[in-house]
Write an enzyme that holds these catalytic residues in place. Sequence first.
Site, PDB file in Angstrom:
ATOM      1  N   ASP A  35       0.859  -1.279   0.078  1.00 43.41           N
ATOM      2  CA  ASP A  35       0.080   0.034   0.057  1.00 43.41           C
ATOM      3  C   ASP A  35       0.890   1.169   0.168  1.00 43.41           C
ATOM      4  O   ASP A  35       0.335   2.364   0.194  1.00 43.41           O
ATOM      5  CB  ASP A  35      -0.873   0.138   1.405  1.00 43.41           C
ATOM      6  N   LYS A 185      16.919  41.918  -1.616  1.00 43.21           N
ATOM      7  CA  LYS A 185      16.059  40.984  -2.687  1.00 43.21           C
ATOM      8  C   LYS A 185      14.557  41.357  -2.339  1.00 43.21           C
ATOM      9  O   LYS A 185      14.144  41.307  -1.202  1.00 43.21           O
ATOM     10  CB  LYS A 185      16.430  39.532  -2.152  1.00 43.21           C
TER      11      LYS A 185
HETATM   12  C1  R5P Z   1      15.737  32.352   0.840  1.00 41.13           C
HETATM   13  O1  R5P Z   1      15.660  33.239   1.952  1.00 41.13           O
HETATM   14  C2  R5P Z   1      17.013  31.459   0.824  1.00 41.13           C
HETATM   15  O2  R5P Z   1      18.128  31.909   1.673  1.00 41.13           O
HETATM   16  C3  R5P Z   1      17.481  31.260  -0.576  1.00 41.13           C
HETATM   17  O3  R5P Z   1      17.970  32.229  -1.050  1.00 41.13           O
HETATM   18  C4  R5P Z   1      16.357  30.668  -1.350  1.00 41.13           C
HETATM   19  O4  R5P Z   1      15.686  29.743  -0.625  1.00 41.13           O
HETATM   20  C5  R5P Z   1      16.868  30.052  -2.625  1.00 41.13           C
HETATM   21  O5  R5P Z   1      15.760  29.815  -3.506  1.00 41.13           O
HETATM   22  P1  R5P Z   1      15.853  29.840  -4.957  1.00 41.13           P
HETATM   23  O6  R5P Z   1      17.029  28.938  -5.277  1.00 41.13           O
HETATM   24  O7  R5P Z   1      14.375  29.004  -5.308  1.00 41.13           O
HETATM   25  O8  R5P Z   1      15.767  31.184  -5.405  1.00 41.13           O
END
Ligand code: R5P
Length: 292
Positions: A35, A185
């Site tokens: 399962d 960012k």
């Molecule tokens: C986010 O705050 C983490 O520190 C990484 O920058 C993030 O998880 C990276 O994700 P991805 O590769 O999808 O941009």
Amino acid sequence: MYVIGGTASTSLAERVSRELGNAPFSIPFVKRFPDGEIYLRIGGRLEGEDVVVVQSTRTDENVLELLLLADAVREAGARRLVVVVPYFGYARQDRPFFPGEPVSARVLCRHVELDADATVTVDLHSSATLKEFRKPAYEASGTGAIARLLRERPVDLLVSPDRGGVDRVRRMAERLDKPWIGLEKRRIDSEHVELTLPDQMPVRLEGKHVVILDDVISTGGTIVEAARLLRRERVRAIIAACTHGLFLRDAFERIKAATDEIYTTDTLDGPAEKASVAPDIAILLRKHFGSP
Ligand code: R5P
């Protein structure tokens, strides 16, 4: 100490056992019931042993396997159990970002430690998550492993792709005695981000060897965007480095095209694994649980 490697971390577990002076090492027998439920069995009795189970929780199945392994170790009579979770899944949901969301990181902390005396992990998304454990929990750093590689390369500048990673990059910059910057960012969606350079730059970017350092590479959106921004400033070479390389879908190929080299540690098996965190995990195990 006796080391057991779960299916998500077999190679790293073996390296940890070597770092512990060739501590006895084994892997469980794992299969599926018809399962789909997981069946596993560890070999032999472990009466009076101090046991270390190493298992990253990349997938939900990995989590369940870890819980079953911990119970099996207890059933086998172990004296103490330390679970080592090199990549700690769900760590990024460390607070509700919108009403109605769980603190997933907390849920994982409380469950992985259930049968354990202590937990060891590597580069949590946020070290503040350590406070969610109710039993002792320790965090090793992937910075040392990556620094051992970067010392062999020309590096002019370390770059954090976001504010959350600034402490990590600052620590790396101190180790290597290099300048660093943190990008701004703005996340547009789960795969797309917008990045900008800080107003104050410690060095000119043109012609420089830069390292973008992050905790996790997931879809690759962050690293690819950071690399584009740096290329526009005419840097000479870009190394993308992180502790945990998830590389979802075509992330590895896209980062390969956007950068010159990719370094990850072995918290997850993957195509860019170049540095091992086994020595760093073994140091913590020795420090807190005594040598084998
Ligand atoms: C986010 O705050 C983490 O520190 C990484 O920058 C993030 O998880 C990276 O994700 P991805 O590769 O999808 O941009």
